[in-house]
Design an enzyme around this catalytic site. Sequence first.
Site, PDB file in Angstrom:
ATOM      1  N   GLU A  83       0.824  -1.205   0.000  1.00 62.17           N
ATOM      2  CA  GLU A  83       0.000   0.000   0.000  1.00 62.17           C
ATOM      3  C   GLU A  83       0.865   1.264   0.000  1.00 62.17           C
ATOM      4  OE1 GLU A  83      -3.201  -0.150  -0.283  1.00 62.17           O
ATOM      5  OE2 GLU A  83      -3.713   1.969  -0.037  1.00 62.17           O
ATOM      6  N   ASP A  84       1.923   1.267   0.790  1.00 64.57           N
ATOM      7  CA  ASP A  84       2.631   2.526   1.064  1.00 64.57           C
ATOM      8  C   ASP A  84       4.018   2.647   0.434  1.00 64.57           C
ATOM      9  OD1 ASP A  84       0.465   3.220   2.546  1.00 64.57           O
ATOM     10  OD2 ASP A  84       1.339   2.652   4.468  1.00 64.57           O
TER      11      ASP A  84
END
Length: 733
Positions: A83-84
Amino acid sequence: MRLREDYEANYQSLIDLMEKQNAGYDAALIRRAYEWCVTAHKGQRRSSHEEFYLHPYSVAKIIVQLGLDSEAVAAALLHDVVEDTAVTIEQVEKDFGPGVALLVDGVTKMGRISFSTKEQQQSENLRKMLIAMAQDIRVMIIKLADRLHNMRTIDAMSAQKQRDKSLETLEIYAPIAHRLGIRAMKEELEDLAIAHLDPIAYHDIEQSLRLRKPYREEILHDISGRIEERLRRDLPGIDFHLEGRVKSIYGIYRKMYVQGKDFDEIYDIYAIRVIVDSVTDCYNVLGIMHDMFRPIPGRFKDYISTPKPNLYQSLHTTVIGRDGIPFEIQIRTWEMHHTAEYGVAAHWKYKEGIHRSDQKMEERLAWIRQILETSQNESENGPSLVQAIKTDLSQDDIFAVTPKGDVINLPVGATVIDFAFAIHSEVGIRMVGAKADGRIVPLNHEIHTGEIIEILTTNQPGHGPSRDWMNIAATNQAKTKIRSWFKRERRDENIEAGKRELERECKRNGIALPENEMLEFLQGVAHRQRFATLDDFYAAIGYGGILLFRIMPRMKEDYNKIVRTSRPPEPEILPESAHRHASDGVIIDGIDDCLIKFSKCCAPLPGDEIIGFITRGHGVSIHKRDCNNVPKNILESEEPERWVQAHWSGNYQENFTSTLQITGIDRDGFLFDITSTLYNLHVALQGINSRQIKSGNCVALVTVRTESLEHLNSIITRLSKLHGVFSVERTNQ
Ligand code: MN
């Protein structure tokens, strides 16, 4: 690879923790995941300014403490990389294998699910979450650990975010942790959430606990000593373990603010737990406890023979100690204890007795599948999955007994209708009445734990449930069964009922067209709702598959478009006069045909016990018998001869105005939920306003027109069941 010194130190502490869990683990896999985590998140910081990697690292530690396997620990370390960071799921799969990749993917997808949106959307998101959970429950456990660490560090967020996250935690995550039986996690999530939603109450409870601690500890110490001595003497062969337990702050909060109890009226704040090896030992210990201390009647619960829905097992009893102070004793085996503490995670933590764990795992997954199926059957306008989760995950359960002694487990607020359908659909459908502890009760009778409920049925052909049962039933199961019965059995009736309801709603909303235009308009609506014919559409309204209040706003919009383009505006529909008087609804003993006035001080409703007062020149004014302006003892009052007996005449049909005071958590959608509930119940709303009161709560005053006390009571029951509502009271204004 050798990492920076503080990274190495933290790694060592993770490994130490894993070694303490005396289960084998894959050191190489964990090391690799840790290095990835540190490298991938390099340079990122959390809103608290600490290095980002500390978050996945802390989540991994929680996962280790729960005793999950190496794959889950690795996935926890990697749960935010996709996600990051620039890392892709394919790279994770290549380096860590499909097992870890599936978990990371599941957690990543779940992370995109937001619950602070509209209810419809919420349901959809929740469904996705449950599907992921049914595929691999470890995904959910990692997500819960993620949420737990975020809640532990929530102080760095904005005030608004703190409230949103806390509410979501309380409504969605804590109930799921509860359902999965992970006690410590559930309690910590709830306590953290309530500390931010209602900080004043939280600190009050904390302080009450602190103040009473020394005294209670002394008492518990003394009692434990006596229990130990007695068990050694009377059950010399058995091993037992004694421990003290303090109820969680949120648990106390619920009893104080939801059930309205005083801190010192809560008997199970402090409890003594006895853990033994076998079920037989449990009952033996129970016998001795009841011999040593006087049990409080009605407080004994056998969750061994009837486990809670989350598979919790124990014997609970409340007894009175030496100083007359009640306290709770919980008795269980070690296996029950592990299940109670770790729930679904015990599957990995306690590999011994693996067969039973497997079966328990199946039961837990069966619950998820069942809730998905129930909600799948609903049309898109049916009751939402969020509602289903909220009711089915309700933390309080009641136990009622059939005349044969079978125990039926239901959520708090369940009525005899829910009971009947819980036994069998046939019983519910053929039900004509019910008895509780031998007395006939109305169908909206709310069941209490321990009541013996007998369902009265008929074999008369053609008999079935009535439509208003849908409003009385509290469980999803009963509602679904009633709805599907109507759907199946009563198509003609459904069409009729649906048509009538639609006509009424259209009229109420000022939708009026000449007949053939109206038909065309409704056909359009039906098609948009994916019904082939208008009759199918009516039928769906009739059995409750379509809730009109959900589609009405859209219908009105469409209607306005037609009207604006093609027709002059309709004359406005005038509201009914609000001043209709109801003088013929009351019979005054000994006086015919007199002028009657309902007093403003207590606003009596049909069904209330009433009394009349002969005024000077204004006829008889009617008060509730328990109104403050009515003397308690008439005969000793100043003018006893002016008070007269009054009753309601039987066929009363007038509408009455009353005001309800609704107190609850000040959350988004609070007023919307109230108004849509009233709309759904066809209650004429005459006024509503709300204000905030202390500590994140609010009060709404709602003025409604109702037909009878019974009607009003059913409204109160429904409103009380709304999420976050603490109390609903009739006010005298
Ligand atoms: Mn995270």
